[in-house]
Design an enzyme around this catalytic site. Structure first.
Site, short mmCIF file in Angstrom:
data_model
loop_
_atom_site.label_atom_id
_atom_site.label_comp_id
_atom_site.label_asym_id
_atom_site.label_seq_id
_atom_site.Cartn_x
_atom_site.Cartn_y
_atom_site.Cartn_z
N PRO A 1 0.77 -1.23 -0.05
CA PRO A 1 -0.01 -0.02 0.03
C PRO A 1 0.69 1.14 0.00
O PRO A 1 2.08 1.28 0.55
CB PRO A 1 -0.73 -0.20 1.23
CG PRO A 1 -0.26 -1.12 2.03
CD PRO A 1 0.60 -2.01 1.33
N CYS A 2 0.49 2.32 -0.95
CA CYS A 2 1.24 3.61 -0.74
C CYS A 2 0.08 4.82 -0.26
O CYS A 2 0.05 5.35 -1.34
CB CYS A 2 1.97 3.73 -2.14
SG CYS A 2 3.09 2.45 -2.63
N GLN A 3 -0.22 4.79 0.92
CA GLN A 3 -1.31 5.60 1.12
C GLN A 3 -0.49 7.08 0.86
O GLN A 3 -1.58 8.13 1.11
CB GLN A 3 -1.87 5.46 2.46
CG GLN A 3 -2.61 4.24 2.56
CD GLN A 3 -2.36 3.44 3.51
OE1 GLN A 3 -1.42 3.37 4.16
NE2 GLN A 3 -3.35 2.24 3.63
N GLY A 4 0.66 7.18 0.81
CA GLY A 4 1.15 8.69 1.08
C GLY A 4 1.17 9.23 -0.42
O GLY A 4 1.45 10.47 -0.61
#
Ligand code: SAH
Length: 890
Positions: free
Chosen positions: A511-514
């Site tokens: 996951p790359c929620q940034g």
């Protein structure tokens, strides 16, 4: 580049727009390309385009201007986030920029002025005419024919025509032979280009030319600036001497040659230190090819590099081959969620004739783990953080080595005879005394009783059962060496954790929620410094540690857009730096038989000894909207413009859910009867049992048990929302705008109707809430929107609230049920979800659409079995996915 004359047809207009976008990429136009719908057919030959030799006056293009600096868009949406309303145009594809590769063109610079060119020319006699014409026939085609010819991809054929060819040339005192490698002058301030000379010829213009097949440094490929980076830990760098042989060739004036360079070909090797030792003295070396299409790094068959100087055999350690056939391949699913990605991969692999099993799965969400465990009882499901899992893996390897269990030739066999469920012994120890009975598990992260991170063992106390197990730090178990040894032996035999080299496939989407469009604090300068993007690093570290044969990473398209696509480039860079082959594709779920658009990025990795998997071409003619990053346009998995295709009709909401029984907003049952027979092929297939789908039933046998319909219940709306939903008419396009008091004004913006008094609900709250009126400045038709039967859903997201997305059932007063969402993601009906209702929606919204991962699994199975050609894409069997059980479904 010419654009077609405007003829009013939308397709032509779209194409021209695509060409303009491409031009912007090359010329550095600062105009941001609008994501206008464009046609899906693509001129696949763009990478073959040979840029013309530069005219003296030509200013070098600023190819670095990055057209992908389009703000991160909808594909990174998290739960309930909104998609860009402006992108809602529809068309039949994402275009491929017609004609010009967005790759940096090698515009070579002349080294010196023409007056000084006395020492530039060919040596020896020309190659006999007949031989030259047979080796380079295009060079000798009639000029008149050439000038009018437009190649089938719509580009001018701008090859310089030849008078004669030579074998040798001299430039500035240096003699070059055909197939020598050389540096070529680039523009001021830029490092020289690197090429292989593949032709020497005198052009019909009387000028001496050479044809260059380019080598790319890592930073010249799609990796760009991610070839070196700071991830806050070690950082990684590509070897400066490593280059990649591209499939791009250009003609250039002879005097652009700067000097010779010695480039040797070596075999790629995962073992970086033995690879280093195998490289003979040289200026540069190459072990893989690079193609702009699908950003592909791949091994080359020997004949393709026949002119390469392959290092002597003895020096070419080729890494241990692991491609010997095993009966079953083992998969590790990282960030597994409820397991859609690995489920699809295993189904697809199975259809291709390869047995693939999800052996291990890791996710920190306990509900997702519960779902995975139920649907895959054979999987070791680890409910922990991926970073803790990596720490456990390191400890596990250390323990296996310490106790002498690691035997390089023998993989652990799954031995299920010894389970950990029962109490260790029937009799308890003396009162007040606890004795370690046996160790049953290990972990690294925080546990309910021990907050400190560090190695812990789960202890089954003598005389007690599993419910009294506790986690104990290793420091407190100093006297339990035997017990630990025993645990490691059993664990090793049961293959509870993977060891380096024992994993065949790793899949998962870190996951790359940034990069989420809704994250106001996103760090576009150093995306890897953002804690929310760190999982990309963890994921690559796990790959580096386990060295699986194959990797498949999935992610949102924003990883190719945010911060100039840095995260996507980083992933590619890490794989290639580890000496994996790699190939990147963008796929739309709808193209594989779903009424859902959903575009995602997939990145294959394969050890050098393996065949790099291809991408499966679409099977369905889906309506696709824009949204792909222009710079990675060569990665959109699609047919070439002129390629014959046999696509099935797109699927619509009706195809997917029209057979499901009506349920109310307050439906509480997790199981019910189907009531009606399936109405469409999609419904017949999705209702098949696990055995039928996996083709496990003996021939002619049908599953006897009548199965229940699972999870067909909606998120229960509160009374106010339920009242609102009941007021939304049951017709196509209905939403809150249909409610009394709402008017649509200029620019499609909603406003209150001054003549209508605001309607209140029994609770006293307004029928039309303020947030619906102000959402996206009043321009969005999404709040309380109803889907209609003939529609394709944009993207199934993780939340089911109707406040800012179109999720109401066409004819019932409720949101789509968990099962309906699961259908839109292609989950088979037998897949059951666990956890509170919202968690179940979340698992489904997070998932990789099963038909997509199934098609990718087929691709993987083909690669493992070394079937198929070396192209980037392939066509799935016509009846896929029913290749083996077509008669079972009627
Ligand atoms: N590939 C899955 C979906 C994964 S969604 C499928 O196809 O079904 C991403 C998952 O990553 C979520 O389930 C989330 O719980 C998990 N996750 C997020 N951060 C994590 C971390 N640091 N360690 C382990 N899991 C994590």
């Amino acid at each position: 580049m010419s654009s077609p004359a405007g003829d009013g047809s939308s397709v032509r207009r779209s194409k021209r727009r695509a060409a303009e976008v491409a031009t912007a990429a090359i010329t550095g136009s600062s105009q941001e390309p609008k994501e206008e719908p464009v046609e899906l057919k693509r001129a696949r030959s763009a990478q073959k385009k040979k840029p013309a030799a530069p005219k003296k006056s030509e200013s070098p293009p600023k190819a670095e201007t990055d057209p992908s600096e389009i703000v991160a868009s909808d594909e990174g949406l998290e739960a309930g986030e909104e998609e860009d309303e402006e992108q809602a145009g529809e068309a039949h594809v994402l275009a491929r920029a017609s004609g010009v590769s967005p790759m940096k063109k090698r515009i070579v610079a002349k080294r010196k002025s023409d007056e000084e060119d006395d020492d530039v020319g060919f040596l020896g006699d020309p190659i006999p005419e007949e031989e030259a014409k047979s080796r380079w026939p295009k060079r000798y085609e009639k000029i008149s024919a050439k000038r009018v010819s437009i190649t089938n991809n719509g580009q001018d054929d701008d090859d310089v025509k030849a008078k004669q060819h030579y074998l040798q040339a001299r430039v500035d005192g240096c003699t070059y032979n055909l197939y020598d490698d050389a540096y070529v002058k680039a523009d001021e301030g830029e490092a020289n280009y690197i090429c292989r000379i593949v032709e020497f010829f005198e052009g019909c213009d009387g000028q001496p030319h050479f044809s260059a097949q380019w080598f790319y440094r890592a930073q010249d490929t799609a990796i760009k600036d991610a070839s070196s980076f700071d991830d806050g830990k070690s950082g990684h760098f590509h070897d400066d001497r490593r280059v990649f042989l591209s499939d791009v060739t250009d003609d250039n004036p002879l005097n652009c040659l700067v000097s010779k360079v010695q480039i040797v070909r070596v075999s790629p090797n995962l073992d970086l230190s033995s690879k280093r030792e195998s490289i003979p003295p040289c200026d540069l070396y190459f072990d893989m090819s690079y193609s702009v299409s699908y950003s592909t790094f791949m091994n080359m068959p020997i004949e393709e590099a026949e002119n390469g100087k392959l290092a002597p055999k003895s020096a070419v350690a080729s890494g241990s081959s692991t491609s010997g056939q095993k009966s079953q391949l083992l998969l590790l699913d990282l960030y597994s969620g409820c397991g859609a990605m690995s489920t699809g991969l295993c189904l697809g692999a199975n259809l291709s004739g390869l047995s693939l099993q999800t052996r291990w799965a890791v996710d920190f969400n306990p509900h997702a783990c519960e779902s995975l465990k139920f649907n895959h009882p054979e999987t070791q499901v680890r409910n922990e953080l991926a970073q803790d899992f990596l720490a456990v893996l390191r400890e596990w390897e250390r323990l296996c080595q310490k106790f002498g269990f690691v035997n390089e030739d023998v993989s652990p066999e799954v031995d299920s005879s010894d389970d950990d469920e029962g109490p260790y012994e029937a009799s308890k120890g003396s009162p007040g005394e606890f004795e370690v009975g046996k160790i049953v598990d290990m972990c690294y992260g925080e546990t309910s009783n021990v907050k400190e991170v560090g190695l812990k063992f789960k202890v089954r106390w003598k005389g007690y059962g599993p419910k009294d197990d506790t986690w104990e730090p290793i420091e407190g178990l100093g006297k339990c060496e035997e017990r630990i040894r025993d645990f490691v032996r059993r664990g090793y035999n049961k293959n509870i954790l993977p060891l380096p080299g024992t994993v065949d496939v790793i899949c998962g989407g870190p996951p790359c929620q940034g990069i989420s469009g809704f994250n106001r604090f996103r760090n576009s300068e150093a995306p890897l410094q953002d804690e929310k993007n760190k999982q990309m690093v963890v994921y690559m570290e796990i790959i580096e540690f386990l060295k699986p044969r194959f990797v498949l990473m999935e992610n949102v398209v924003d990883i190719l857009k945010f911060a100039k696509g840095y995260l996507g480039r980083y992933a590619l860079s890490r794989l290639v730096a580890m000496n994996y082959q790699a190939r990147l594709g963008i796929m739309a779920a709808g193209s594989y038989g779903l009424p859902q658009f959903r575009m995602r990025v997939f990145l294959w990795g394969a050890r050098p000894t393996e065949k790099l998997p291809q991408f499966p071409l679409p099977t369905h003619d889906v309506v696709i909207r824009g949204g792909g990053p222009v710079e990675f346009e060569h990665s959109v998995v699609a047919y070439e413009e002129n390629q014959h295709r046999d696509l099935k009709k797109e699927l619509l909401l009706y195809d997917a859910i029209s057979d499901l029984p009506p349920v109310a907003n307050d439906e509480m049952r997790d199981e019910m009867d189907y009531l009606t027979a399936p109405k469409t092929d999609f419904q017949k297939y999705i209702r098949l049992s696990r055995e039928e789908v996996m083709n496990l039933l003996p021939e002619g046998e049908r599953p006897s048990q009548k199965r229940k319909l699972l999870d067909h219940r909606p998120l229960r709306l509160n009374d106010d929302d339920y009242q609102r939903v009941c007021h939304i008419p049951k017709k196509k396009g209905a939403n809150f705008r249909c409610l009394p008091g709402v008017m649509v004004g200029p620019e499609n913006k909603v406003q209150w109707d001054p003549n209508v008094e605001r309607v209140l609900l029994p609770s006293g709250k307004p029928l039309v809430p303020d947030y619906a009126m102000s959402f996206i400045n009043g321009k969005s038709p999404k709040p309380f929107g109803r889907l209609w039967w003939d529609e394709t859903v944009p993207t199934v997201v993780t939340r089911a609230e109707p406040h800012n997305q179109i999720i109401l059932h066409p004819e019932q007063d409720r949101v789509l049920s968990i099962r309906e969402n699961a259908r839109l993601q292609g989950f088979p009906d037998f897949y059951k979800f666990f956890g509170p209702i919202k968690q179940r929606y979340m698992q489904i919204g997070n998932a990789v659409a099963v038909p997509v991962s199934r098609a990718l699994g087929y691709a993987l199975g083909q690669a493992v079995q070394r079937k198929g050609d070396d192209k980037h894409v392939f066509i799935l069997p016509p009846d896929f996915p029913r290749t083996t059980q077509s008669d079972n479904i009627d």
